[in-house]
Structures are given as structure tokens and as C-alpha cells.
Design a protein around this motif. Structure first.
Motif, PDB file in Angstrom:
ATOM      1  N   TYR A 206       7.192   6.426   2.426  1.00  9.45           N
ATOM      2  CA  TYR A 206       6.290   6.955   1.410  1.00  9.45           C
ATOM      3  C   TYR A 206       5.043   6.087   1.380  1.00  9.45           C
ATOM      4  O   TYR A 206       5.135   4.863   1.257  1.00  9.45           O
ATOM      5  N   THR A 207       3.872   6.716   1.510  1.00  9.38           N
ATOM      6  CA  THR A 207       2.618   5.963   1.480  1.00  9.38           C
ATOM      7  C   THR A 207       1.814   6.343   0.247  1.00  9.38           C
ATOM      8  O   THR A 207       1.827   7.492  -0.192  1.00  9.38           O
ATOM      9  N   ARG A 208       1.117   5.343  -0.287  1.00  8.78           N
ATOM     10  CA  ARG A 208       0.207   5.540  -1.422  1.00  8.78           C
ATOM     11  C   ARG A 208      -1.117   4.894  -1.031  1.00  8.78           C
ATOM     12  O   ARG A 208      -1.173   3.694  -0.793  1.00  8.78           O
ATOM     13  N   GLU A 209      -2.161   5.691  -0.966  1.00 10.78           N
ATOM     14  CA  GLU A 209      -3.485   5.186  -0.582  1.00 10.78           C
ATOM     15  C   GLU A 209      -4.439   5.317  -1.756  1.00 10.78           C
ATOM     16  O   GLU A 209      -4.482   6.343  -2.428  1.00 10.78           O
ATOM     17  N   ILE A 210      -5.216   4.242  -1.987  1.00 13.39           N
ATOM     18  CA  ILE A 210      -6.219   4.262  -3.046  1.00 13.39           C
ATOM     19  C   ILE A 210      -7.547   3.719  -2.514  1.00 13.39           C
ATOM     20  O   ILE A 210      -7.578   2.957  -1.547  1.00 13.39           O
ATOM     21  N   LEU A 211      -8.616   4.133  -3.152  1.00 16.02           N
ATOM     22  CA  LEU A 211      -9.943   3.574  -2.912  1.00 16.02           C
ATOM     23  C   LEU A 211     -10.328   2.841  -4.193  1.00 16.02           C
ATOM     24  O   LEU A 211     -10.463   3.457  -5.257  1.00 16.02           O
TER      25      LEU A 211
ATOM     26  N   MET B 115      -4.484  -3.148   3.997  1.00 20.53           N
ATOM     27  CA  MET B 115      -5.871  -3.036   3.569  1.00 20.53           C
ATOM     28  C   MET B 115      -6.614  -2.430   4.746  1.00 20.53           C
ATOM     29  O   MET B 115      -6.728  -3.047   5.807  1.00 20.53           O
ATOM     30  N   LEU B 116      -7.091  -1.204   4.573  1.00 18.43           N
ATOM     31  CA  LEU B 116      -7.755  -0.515   5.671  1.00 18.43           C
ATOM     32  C   LEU B 116      -9.178  -1.017   5.881  1.00 18.43           C
ATOM     33  O   LEU B 116      -9.637  -1.161   7.010  1.00 18.43           O
ATOM     34  N   SER B 117      -9.877  -1.254   4.772  1.00 18.74           N
ATOM     35  CA  SER B 117     -11.268  -1.717   4.867  1.00 18.74           C
ATOM     36  C   SER B 117     -11.698  -2.243   3.507  1.00 18.74           C
ATOM     37  O   SER B 117     -11.071  -1.951   2.494  1.00 18.74           O
ATOM     38  N   GLY B 118     -12.757  -3.015   3.509  1.00 17.69           N
ATOM     39  CA  GLY B 118     -13.325  -3.474   2.259  1.00 17.69           C
ATOM     40  C   GLY B 118     -13.387  -4.975   2.132  1.00 17.69           C
ATOM     41  O   GLY B 118     -13.349  -5.718   3.115  1.00 17.69           O
ATOM     42  N   ASP B 119     -13.472  -5.420   0.881  1.00 17.38           N
ATOM     43  CA  ASP B 119     -13.629  -6.828   0.544  1.00 17.38           C
ATOM     44  C   ASP B 119     -13.078  -6.988  -0.864  1.00 17.38           C
ATOM     45  O   ASP B 119     -13.625  -6.421  -1.813  1.00 17.38           O
ATOM     46  N   ILE B 120     -11.965  -7.709  -1.000  1.00 15.29           N
ATOM     47  CA  ILE B 120     -11.322  -7.856  -2.301  1.00 15.29           C
ATOM     48  C   ILE B 120     -10.780  -9.274  -2.450  1.00 15.29           C
ATOM     49  O   ILE B 120     -10.314  -9.872  -1.489  1.00 15.29           O
ATOM     50  N   THR B 121     -10.870  -9.805  -3.661  1.00 15.38           N
ATOM     51  CA  THR B 121     -10.295 -11.101  -3.985  1.00 15.38           C
ATOM     52  C   THR B 121      -9.031 -10.840  -4.801  1.00 15.38           C
ATOM     53  O   THR B 121      -9.081 -10.136  -5.807  1.00 15.38           O
ATOM     54  N   VAL B 122      -7.903 -11.404  -4.330  1.00 17.19           N
ATOM     55  CA  VAL B 122      -6.598 -11.141  -4.941  1.00 17.19           C
ATOM     56  C   VAL B 122      -6.004 -12.444  -5.462  1.00 17.19           C
ATOM     57  O   VAL B 122      -6.051 -13.471  -4.787  1.00 17.19           O
TER      58      VAL B 122
ATOM     59  N   GLU C 109     -16.347  -5.228  -2.711  1.00 16.34           N
ATOM     60  CA  GLU C 109     -16.919  -4.017  -2.103  1.00 16.34           C
ATOM     61  C   GLU C 109     -15.870  -2.916  -2.247  1.00 16.34           C
ATOM     62  O   GLU C 109     -14.710  -3.196  -2.541  1.00 16.34           O
ATOM     63  N   ASP C 110     -16.262  -1.661  -2.012  1.00 12.02           N
ATOM     64  CA  ASP C 110     -15.271  -0.580  -1.993  1.00 12.02           C
ATOM     65  C   ASP C 110     -14.154  -0.980  -1.029  1.00 12.02           C
ATOM     66  O   ASP C 110     -14.425  -1.439   0.089  1.00 12.02           O
ATOM     67  N   THR C 111     -12.900  -0.810  -1.463  1.00  5.20           N
ATOM     68  CA  THR C 111     -11.752  -1.262  -0.674  1.00  5.20           C
ATOM     69  C   THR C 111     -10.700  -0.163  -0.605  1.00  5.20           C
ATOM     70  O   THR C 111     -10.261   0.345  -1.636  1.00  5.20           O
ATOM     71  N   ARG C 112     -10.300   0.198   0.614  1.00  6.78           N
ATOM     72  CA  ARG C 112      -9.232   1.181   0.832  1.00  6.78           C
ATOM     73  C   ARG C 112      -7.935   0.428   1.076  1.00  6.78           C
ATOM     74  O   ARG C 112      -7.866  -0.441   1.949  1.00  6.78           O
ATOM     75  N   TRP C 113      -6.891   0.786   0.302  1.00  4.30           N
ATOM     76  CA  TRP C 113      -5.626   0.067   0.328  1.00  4.30           C
ATOM     77  C   TRP C 113      -4.488   1.071   0.397  1.00  4.30           C
ATOM     78  O   TRP C 113      -4.491   2.068  -0.305  1.00  4.30           O
ATOM     79  N   VAL C 114      -3.498   0.787   1.246  1.00  4.97           N
ATOM     80  CA  VAL C 114      -2.320   1.640   1.393  1.00  4.97           C
ATOM     81  C   VAL C 114      -1.071   0.782   1.223  1.00  4.97           C
ATOM     82  O   VAL C 114      -1.012  -0.335   1.735  1.00  4.97           O
ATOM     83  N   THR C 115      -0.088   1.316   0.499  1.00  9.27           N
ATOM     84  CA  THR C 115       1.229   0.689   0.477  1.00  9.27           C
ATOM     85  C   THR C 115       2.206   1.647   1.149  1.00  9.27           C
ATOM     86  O   THR C 115       2.072   2.863   1.044  1.00  9.27           O
ATOM     87  N   VAL C 116       3.180   1.072   1.866  1.00 12.36           N
ATOM     88  CA  VAL C 116       4.195   1.860   2.572  1.00 12.36           C
ATOM     89  C   VAL C 116       5.556   1.415   2.067  1.00 12.36           C
ATOM     90  O   VAL C 116       5.871   0.222   2.078  1.00 12.36           O
TER      91      VAL C 116
END
Length: 152
Positions: A52-57, A77-84, A113-120
Motif C-alpha cells: 500500500y502506497t501513500r503519496e503526498i505533496l 522522498m521523490l523530490s524536494g527539500d525538507i528538514t525533519v 521547497e515543495d516535497t513529494r513523499w511516498v510511504t510504502v
């Protein structure tokens, strides 16, 4: 925690907010954030062969927190720039990354920056609402209570 309401934060301010928000402090920050205007982050979900995948922008300038997962999963993390926020302090991720999503962890992040993230996730669940109700909890306390119940 007042800094989280400003639209533009310096990198040092972002890192201070995130570093101070490790573990239980993330939930304190989240309770303040819930009183502020919220944005909608749509979820694109799929289920293929028990994955099961969940993708967010995550839009640039978004401070967000996540649910506590009951089982390990894969973070992509497909693309972007995020501080976690991590146990070792804030980590800035850019570009594409594949990470080990660990059960029992509460996270917070700031999208530089805009960040595309997927969890599997390994599950046959295909409905997002059922997934959230079945495989996640909102707080570390809820997670720890479930872990205690598993041991009894």
C-alpha cells in the motif's frame, strides 16, 4: 514555539523548532499547530500485491507532523527539500532519498521547497481511512499502550 506561526523562518529558526521538538515535544508542538489555520494535503493511495502506497505533496513553507505507525515501512522522498526532526537533531533531505520508516516514531518536518513523499506499507488494506484507523495512532502514548498490550 511562537516561531511556528511566522511565514518566513530562517534556517537557524527552523532547526531550533525541530531540534526542540524531538519525541514527546513534537506532540506539544502539534497541539499548538492544531489551533492555527490548516492546509489540506491530499493523499494519493494505491495497493499493488499487498503493498500500500501513500503519496503526498508537501507545499513549500509547510510545518507538519505525522502519525505514529504501528509497523515499519519504507519512506521514499521523490523530490524536494525538507528538514525533519530526528533523534539526532534536525536532518535536511534534498532530492531523492529512500529511508527506513520505523514504527513508534513521531516526526515533524519543515518543507524548505515543495516535497513529494511516498510511504510504502505491507498490507492488503486499500482504503486510506481504514489504513489510518488500523495501522497508525496519533500519539506515542497510544503506541506504547498497544506495545504493552502485545506483550500481555
Amino acid at each position: 514555539m511562537q516561531d511556528i506561526v511566522y511565514e518566513k523562518l530562517s534556517q537557524a529558526q527552523i532547526e531550533k523548532v525541530l531540534q526542540d521538538s524531538i519525541a514527546e515535544k513534537i506532540e506539544d508542538m502539534e497541539s499548538v499547530m492544531l489551533d492555527l489555520p490548516q492546509i489540506s494535503i491530499p493523499v494519493i493511495s494505491n495497493n499493488i500485491n499487498g503493498m500500500y502506497t501513500r503519496e503526498i505533496l508537501i507545499p513549500k513553507g509547510t510545518l507538519l507532523t505525522g502519525a505514529v505507525h504501528l509497523f515499519d515501512y519504507v519512506d521514499i522522498m521523490l523530490s524536494g527539500d525538507i528538514t525533519v526532526a530526528t533523534q539526532d537533531g534536525p536532518v535536511r533531505y534534498t532530492g531523492a532519498n529512500v529511508l527506513h520508516g520505523k514504527a513508534g516514531r513521531k516526526r515533524a518536518g519543515w518543507a524548505n521547497e515543495d516535497t513529494r513523499w511516498v510511504t510504502v506499507h505491507r498490507t492488503d488494506i486499500s482504503d486510506g481511512d481504514i489504513f489510518v484507523k488500523t495501522l497508525t495512532v496519533k500519539t506515542l502514548k497510544e503506541y506504547l499502550m498497544i506495545e504493552v498490550d502485545k506483550c500481555q
